[in-house]
Motif scaffolding. Structure first.
Motif, short mmCIF file in Angstrom:
data_model
loop_
_atom_site.label_atom_id
_atom_site.label_comp_id
_atom_site.label_asym_id
_atom_site.label_seq_id
_atom_site.Cartn_x
_atom_site.Cartn_y
_atom_site.Cartn_z
N ALA A 66 42.66 57.45 -7.47
CA ALA A 66 42.46 56.07 -7.90
C ALA A 66 41.03 55.85 -8.33
CB ALA A 66 42.83 55.11 -6.76
N SER A 67 40.77 54.69 -8.91
CA SER A 67 39.45 54.42 -9.48
C SER A 67 38.35 54.35 -8.42
CB SER A 67 39.48 53.11 -10.27
OG SER A 67 39.92 52.03 -9.47
N ASP A 68 38.72 54.13 -7.14
CA ASP A 68 37.71 54.11 -6.08
C ASP A 68 37.54 55.47 -5.43
OD1 ASP A 68 40.09 54.34 -4.66
OD2 ASP A 68 39.38 53.07 -3.01
N GLY A 69 38.26 56.49 -5.93
CA GLY A 69 38.19 57.83 -5.37
C GLY A 69 39.29 58.14 -4.38
N SER A 70 40.12 57.15 -4.00
CA SER A 70 41.25 57.42 -3.11
C SER A 70 42.15 58.47 -3.76
CB SER A 70 42.06 56.14 -2.87
OG SER A 70 41.27 55.13 -2.29
N VAL A 71 42.49 59.50 -3.00
CA VAL A 71 43.19 60.63 -3.60
C VAL A 71 44.40 61.02 -2.77
CG1 VAL A 71 41.81 62.38 -2.41
CG2 VAL A 71 42.81 62.92 -4.64
N TRP A 72 45.42 61.51 -3.46
CA TRP A 72 46.59 62.09 -2.81
C TRP A 72 46.83 63.45 -3.45
CZ3 TRP A 72 51.24 63.48 -5.24
CH2 TRP A 72 52.23 63.96 -4.38
N TYR A 73 47.04 64.45 -2.59
CA TYR A 73 47.32 65.80 -3.07
C TYR A 73 48.73 66.23 -2.69
CZ TYR A 73 42.26 66.47 -3.79
OH TYR A 73 40.96 66.37 -4.22
N ASN A 74 49.38 66.92 -3.61
CA ASN A 74 50.66 67.57 -3.32
C ASN A 74 50.34 68.95 -2.74
OD1 ASN A 74 53.09 68.99 -3.39
ND2 ASN A 74 53.81 67.94 -5.24
N ASP A 75 50.14 68.99 -1.43
CA ASP A 75 49.66 70.21 -0.79
C ASP A 75 50.59 71.39 -0.98
OD1 ASP A 75 47.32 69.01 0.21
OD2 ASP A 75 48.40 68.20 1.93
N ALA A 76 51.89 71.14 -0.94
CA ALA A 76 52.84 72.23 -1.10
C ALA A 76 52.72 72.87 -2.48
CB ALA A 76 54.27 71.73 -0.86
N LEU A 77 52.58 72.04 -3.51
CA LEU A 77 52.46 72.56 -4.88
C LEU A 77 51.12 73.27 -5.06
CD1 LEU A 77 53.57 72.80 -7.75
CD2 LEU A 77 52.59 70.54 -8.24
N ASP A 117 48.39 78.30 -5.77
CA ASP A 117 47.12 78.90 -5.35
C ASP A 117 45.95 78.30 -6.14
OD1 ASP A 117 45.53 80.53 -3.79
OD2 ASP A 117 45.65 82.23 -5.16
N VAL A 118 45.90 76.98 -6.16
CA VAL A 118 44.84 76.28 -6.89
C VAL A 118 43.57 76.27 -6.05
CG1 VAL A 118 44.16 74.10 -7.95
CG2 VAL A 118 46.54 74.84 -8.05
N SER A 119 42.44 76.57 -6.66
CA SER A 119 41.19 76.69 -5.92
C SER A 119 40.62 75.32 -5.56
CB SER A 119 40.15 77.45 -6.74
OG SER A 119 39.71 76.67 -7.83
N ASP A 120 39.82 75.28 -4.49
CA ASP A 120 39.14 74.05 -4.09
C ASP A 120 38.17 73.59 -5.17
OD1 ASP A 120 40.51 74.05 -1.70
OD2 ASP A 120 38.86 74.92 -0.54
N ASP A 121 37.52 74.54 -5.84
CA ASP A 121 36.58 74.18 -6.91
C ASP A 121 37.29 73.45 -8.04
OD1 ASP A 121 34.49 75.30 -5.54
OD2 ASP A 121 34.45 77.17 -6.68
N TYR A 122 38.46 73.93 -8.43
CA TYR A 122 39.22 73.27 -9.50
C TYR A 122 39.61 71.86 -9.06
CZ TYR A 122 42.86 71.96 -12.78
OH TYR A 122 43.60 71.27 -13.70
N LEU A 123 40.10 71.72 -7.81
CA LEU A 123 40.54 70.42 -7.33
C LEU A 123 39.40 69.41 -7.33
CD1 LEU A 123 42.85 71.40 -4.35
CD2 LEU A 123 43.56 70.40 -6.53
N ASN A 153 48.61 73.37 -17.21
CA ASN A 153 49.81 72.55 -17.30
C ASN A 153 49.46 71.13 -16.86
OD1 ASN A 153 52.33 71.44 -17.42
ND2 ASN A 153 53.29 72.83 -15.96
N PRO A 154 48.75 70.38 -17.70
CA PRO A 154 48.23 69.08 -17.29
C PRO A 154 49.30 68.05 -16.96
CG PRO A 154 47.87 69.46 -19.65
CD PRO A 154 48.32 70.76 -19.06
N GLU A 155 50.54 68.27 -17.42
CA GLU A 155 51.61 67.33 -17.12
C GLU A 155 52.17 67.51 -15.71
OE1 GLU A 155 52.49 64.71 -19.00
OE2 GLU A 155 50.73 65.38 -20.14
N LEU A 156 51.86 68.64 -15.08
CA LEU A 156 52.32 68.90 -13.72
C LEU A 156 51.31 68.33 -12.74
CD1 LEU A 156 54.39 70.29 -11.86
CD2 LEU A 156 53.02 72.37 -12.04
N ALA A 157 51.73 67.35 -11.94
CA ALA A 157 50.79 66.62 -11.08
C ALA A 157 50.54 67.33 -9.77
CB ALA A 157 51.33 65.21 -10.81
N LEU A 158 49.28 67.72 -9.57
CA LEU A 158 48.86 68.25 -8.27
C LEU A 158 48.57 67.11 -7.30
CD1 LEU A 158 46.29 70.94 -9.47
CD2 LEU A 158 48.67 71.32 -8.76
N GLY A 159 48.51 65.90 -7.82
CA GLY A 159 48.21 64.71 -7.04
C GLY A 159 47.72 63.64 -7.97
#
Length: 212
Positions: free
Chosen positions: A70-81, A86-92, A61-67
């Motif tokens: 940014a272009s420098d690698g700065s990342v935000w994750y929706n931890d609750a989602l 149950d998304v794996s660390d490898d996928y993230l 479901n690529p339209e559902l944002a897990l986070g």
């Protein structure tokens, strides 16, 4: 309701001027933010550039944002989602690396040199055409903060009330002209909300844009 992105930009610029907001640099989130950011930058007599982030789509479901990243690698994750699905660390890690590269390539299309301009000690205003989940805006704000900007603001014509409230923890100031309770998507608040092409976005950066 806004007629076009450019009209929204004019209204946002007037609000910022009325509030006495000052900025050295305005950063639009491509591509849709550029018609909004151009009149804002002109009104504030600020340089206009871009800050880029990419959404991290959920498995199947690529339209559902897990986070977002940014272009420098700065990342935000929706931890609750992420926990709920149950998304794996490898996928993230895989999707983070892929989308960070996509964000870098996108940023490189809009400027001659890699990375953000020098923002150390600058007053920086990030502009988008609207805020839905706030994922990409969060990643962009974190990238600007990491560049040691003195002030990091966010300005949008419209946004989800909850997302706008959440973004206040990421920025020194968040200005949204409208935060309607019936918010479902940014496009519902524009009469015209077509895609902005790369060519149009670059024209706005160079001060040659039309009235999208």
């Amino acid at each position: 309701m806004f007629a076009t992105r450019s009209e929204a930009g004019d209204r946002l610029a007037a609000e910022l001027e009325g509030r006495g907001v000052e900025a050295d640099v305005v950063l639009g989130i491509p591509r849709g933010a550029l018609p909004v950011a151009r009149p804002v930058a002109d009104a504030l007599e600020a340089d206009l550039d871009v800050v880029v982030a990419r959404k991290l789509g959920a498995p199947n479901n690529p339209e559902l944002a897990l986070g977002a990243v940014a272009s420098d690698g700065s990342v935000w994750y929706n931890d609750a989602l992420i926990d709920r699905l149950d998304v794996s660390d490898d996928y993230l890690e895989e999707i983070r690396a892929e989308e960070a590269q996509n964000a870098r390539e996108k940023a490189d299309r809009y400027r001659d040199s890699p990375g953000l301009p020098d923002l150390e000690g600058e007053r920086v205003l990030v502009v988008d055409d609207g805020v839905a989940t706030g994922a990409t805006a969060t990643a962009c704000l974190r990238q600007v903060r990491a560049a040691d900007a003195d002030y990091v603001g966010l300005a949008v014509p419209v946004g989800s009330p909850q997302s706008v409230a959440d973004l206040e923890a990421e920025a020194d100031e968040v200005i949204a002209l409208e935060t309607p309770e019936n918010f479902r998507a940014v496009g519902q608040f524009y009469r015209e909300f077509g895609q902005v092409t790369d060519e149009e976005a670059i024209a706005y950066l160079e001060g040659l844009g039309g009235r999208s």
